[in-house]
Design a protein around this motif. Sequence first.
Motif, PDB file in Angstrom:
ATOM      1  N   THR A  76      47.907  -1.860   9.074  1.00  8.25           N
ATOM      2  CA  THR A  76      46.579  -1.637   8.527  1.00  8.25           C
ATOM      3  C   THR A  76      45.600  -2.637   9.101  1.00  8.25           C
ATOM      4  OG1 THR A  76      46.985  -3.069   6.625  1.00  8.25           O
ATOM      5  CG2 THR A  76      47.449  -0.725   6.340  1.00  8.25           C
ATOM      6  N   GLY A  77      44.321  -2.293   9.024  1.00  3.34           N
ATOM      7  CA  GLY A  77      43.255  -3.174   9.458  1.00  3.34           C
ATOM      8  C   GLY A  77      41.950  -2.397   9.486  1.00  3.34           C
ATOM      9  N   ASP A  78      40.856  -3.095   9.642  1.00  3.36           N
ATOM     10  CA  ASP A  78      39.545  -2.456   9.700  1.00  3.36           C
ATOM     11  C   ASP A  78      39.261  -2.037  11.140  1.00  3.36           C
ATOM     12  OD1 ASP A  78      37.005  -1.520   9.313  1.00  3.36           O
ATOM     13  OD2 ASP A  78      36.163  -3.426   8.640  1.00  3.36           O
ATOM     14  N   VAL A  79      39.649  -0.825  11.479  1.00  2.00           N
ATOM     15  CA  VAL A  79      39.523  -0.331  12.855  1.00  2.00           C
ATOM     16  C   VAL A  79      38.068  -0.082  13.229  1.00  2.00           C
ATOM     17  CG1 VAL A  79      40.123   1.569  14.414  1.00  2.00           C
ATOM     18  CG2 VAL A  79      41.818   0.690  12.827  1.00  2.00           C
ATOM     19  N   ASP A  80      37.295   0.547  12.332  1.00  2.00           N
ATOM     20  CA  ASP A  80      35.936   0.954  12.676  1.00  2.00           C
ATOM     21  C   ASP A  80      34.855  -0.027  12.231  1.00  2.00           C
ATOM     22  OD1 ASP A  80      36.166   1.438   9.987  1.00  2.00           O
ATOM     23  OD2 ASP A  80      35.555   3.539  10.097  1.00  2.00           O
ATOM     24  N   GLY A  81      35.231  -1.150  11.626  1.00  2.00           N
ATOM     25  CA  GLY A  81      34.279  -2.195  11.282  1.00  2.00           C
ATOM     26  C   GLY A  81      33.391  -1.908  10.092  1.00  2.00           C
ATOM     27  N   SER A 139      34.655 -12.847  13.275  1.00  2.00           N
ATOM     28  CA  SER A 139      34.095 -11.803  12.416  1.00  2.00           C
ATOM     29  C   SER A 139      32.578 -11.893  12.277  1.00  2.00           C
ATOM     30  CB  SER A 139      34.756 -11.829  11.043  1.00  2.00           C
ATOM     31  OG  SER A 139      34.548 -13.085  10.440  1.00  2.00           O
ATOM     32  N   THR A 140      31.953 -12.953  12.815  1.00  2.00           N
ATOM     33  CA  THR A 140      30.490 -13.011  12.795  1.00  2.00           C
ATOM     34  C   THR A 140      29.911 -12.124  13.906  1.00  2.00           C
ATOM     35  OG1 THR A 140      30.435 -14.970  14.219  1.00  2.00           O
ATOM     36  CG2 THR A 140      30.453 -15.332  11.822  1.00  2.00           C
ATOM     37  N   LEU A 141      30.692 -11.855  14.945  1.00  2.00           N
ATOM     38  CA  LEU A 141      30.224 -11.000  16.038  1.00  2.00           C
ATOM     39  C   LEU A 141      30.512  -9.526  15.777  1.00  2.00           C
ATOM     40  CD1 LEU A 141      31.358 -13.163  19.098  1.00  2.00           C
ATOM     41  CD2 LEU A 141      29.073 -12.993  18.100  1.00  2.00           C
TER      42      LEU A 141
END
Length: 191
Positions: A76-81, A139-141
């Motif tokens: 799992t993860g945030d693929v699309d942001g 994660s700031t970019l």
Amino acid sequence: MIRWYLQLVLLLLLLLFQQPSSSSPLTPSNPSTPSNPSNPLTPSTPSTPYRLHRTHDSLYHLNDFRLPYPVYRFCTGDVDGDGTTDALVGVIKNTRFHREKGRRIFIFKQVDGKPRPLWMGSKLGGILQDFRYLPPADSTLTRKGTIRSLETTTDHRYVVAEYQWEGFGLAFQRFLIKNTDKETALKKFNE
């Protein structure tokens, strides 16, 4: 026609009398650590909204979503942001444009508390062997994670590539290594 019918009856009988080999839910591998190639479905993150249930070797359920294919990877993860957790499921199947069975990536999004397909990929650049999710380094970019793939070429060489979500699907970002042997590629894949 009769042969096809007999094969269908045999398949149904096998499915009917086969005992499930596992009824416990599987949770995805932790995205902040490298995937475990020896057991890619090892439970390690209990906080995910996704559960993969194995009914038998070619029938899984991602929560209530039926996956009638063998599964080789789940993370799992945030693929699309967008700030929500997505599920990445590696399945083995053929597609309309690629008739031979191969490893594919399916990406799911939570919609009203249920997993729904975001992308059901038929092919990346090469012949997919494995993949893993990497969270964004900064994660700031960007909030989008990266999907790192281990692929082979038609001449049996290995490449490690990275992809990110772009609009509707995964877009190639870069090669980490190409035209190499399996051992070297696996080292780069697991970095």
